[in-house]
Scaffold this motif. Structure first.
Motif, PDB file in Angstrom:
ATOM      1  N   MET A  23      37.350  62.123  35.570  1.00  0.00           N
ATOM      2  CA  MET A  23      37.346  60.694  35.847  1.00  0.00           C
ATOM      3  C   MET A  23      38.586  60.339  36.650  1.00  0.00           C
ATOM      4  SD  MET A  23      34.556  59.465  34.472  1.00  0.00           S
ATOM      5  CE  MET A  23      34.949  57.845  35.011  1.00  0.00           C
ATOM      6  N   GLY A  24      38.495  59.225  37.316  1.00  0.00           N
ATOM      7  CA  GLY A  24      39.625  58.735  38.073  1.00  0.00           C
ATOM      8  C   GLY A  24      40.695  58.197  37.157  1.00  0.00           C
ATOM      9  N   SER A  25      41.568  57.416  37.687  1.00  0.00           N
ATOM     10  CA  SER A  25      42.673  56.910  36.892  1.00  0.00           C
ATOM     11  C   SER A  25      42.407  55.501  36.367  1.00  0.00           C
ATOM     12  CB  SER A  25      43.953  56.930  37.729  1.00  0.00           C
ATOM     13  OG  SER A  25      43.785  56.115  38.888  1.00  0.00           O
ATOM     14  N   ALA A  26      41.161  55.039  36.417  1.00  0.00           N
ATOM     15  CA  ALA A  26      40.838  53.692  35.928  1.00  0.00           C
ATOM     16  C   ALA A  26      41.265  53.541  34.478  1.00  0.00           C
ATOM     17  CB  ALA A  26      39.345  53.427  36.062  1.00  0.00           C
ATOM     18  N   TYR A  27      41.478  52.296  34.065  1.00  0.00           N
ATOM     19  CA  TYR A  27      41.901  51.988  32.701  1.00  0.00           C
ATOM     20  C   TYR A  27      41.279  50.660  32.312  1.00  0.00           C
ATOM     21  CZ  TYR A  27      45.105  51.666  28.729  1.00  0.00           C
ATOM     22  OH  TYR A  27      45.649  51.591  27.471  1.00  0.00           O
ATOM     23  N   TYR A  28      40.852  50.549  31.070  1.00  0.00           N
ATOM     24  CA  TYR A  28      40.194  49.331  30.603  1.00  0.00           C
ATOM     25  C   TYR A  28      40.852  48.824  29.335  1.00  0.00           C
ATOM     26  CZ  TYR A  28      36.575  50.701  33.840  1.00  0.00           C
ATOM     27  OH  TYR A  28      35.900  51.054  34.972  1.00  0.00           O
ATOM     28  N   GLN A  29      41.004  47.521  29.251  1.00  0.00           N
ATOM     29  CA  GLN A  29      41.400  46.877  28.007  1.00  0.00           C
ATOM     30  C   GLN A  29      40.167  46.173  27.475  1.00  0.00           C
ATOM     31  OE1 GLN A  29      44.752  44.516  29.558  1.00  0.00           O
ATOM     32  NE2 GLN A  29      45.898  45.348  27.839  1.00  0.00           N
TER      33      GLN A  29
END
Length: 122
Positions: A1-7
């Motif tokens: 996966m890429g470096s995306a991040y979710y809150q």
């Protein structure tokens, strides 16, 4: 996966405060967007079943007349998210926020690194 991040966030909002909550979400997007967020989704509970052991109502200690809300913020990466959080804590204007249309003490949130995204799966 890429470096995306979710809150991710789960909270209970008095049904009578739906309009105020909706207005607050627009303001929230402006704040997060200015600090690098890629997008925000705010969702109002419509089909939220009550479970036998746990559910969104229990998790938020919702009382009669409150509706679970579920939301998330997409960030390009965790570093951007962390920098945005620090900037908001350091911003004196953020200390004078108006009263929230829900009990923030019963809101849950956490950060997540994606392990699968159908949009990028091959």
């Amino acid at each position: 996966m890429g470096s995306a991040y979710y809150q991710g966030f789960v909270l209970a909002v008095p049904d009578a405060n739906k309009e105020a909550y909706t207005a607050m979400t627009h303001t929230g997007w402006e704040i997060f967007g200015q600090r690098g967020a890629l997008g925000v989704v705010e969702a109002w509970g419509e089909d939220v079943p009550r479970g036998k052991r746990t559910d969104f109502f229990r998790a938020t200690k919702a009382v009669d007349g409150e509706v679970p809300a579920f939301s998330w913020i997409a960030w390009p990466d965790r570093a951007t998210c962390d920098q945005a959080e620090q900037a908001m804590q350091d911003d004196p204007a953020m200390q004078d926020m108006p009263e929230m249309p829900f009990d923030g003490r019963r809101m849950m949130w956490a950060g997540f690194e994606p392990i699968f995204d159908s949009a990028t799966a091959s």
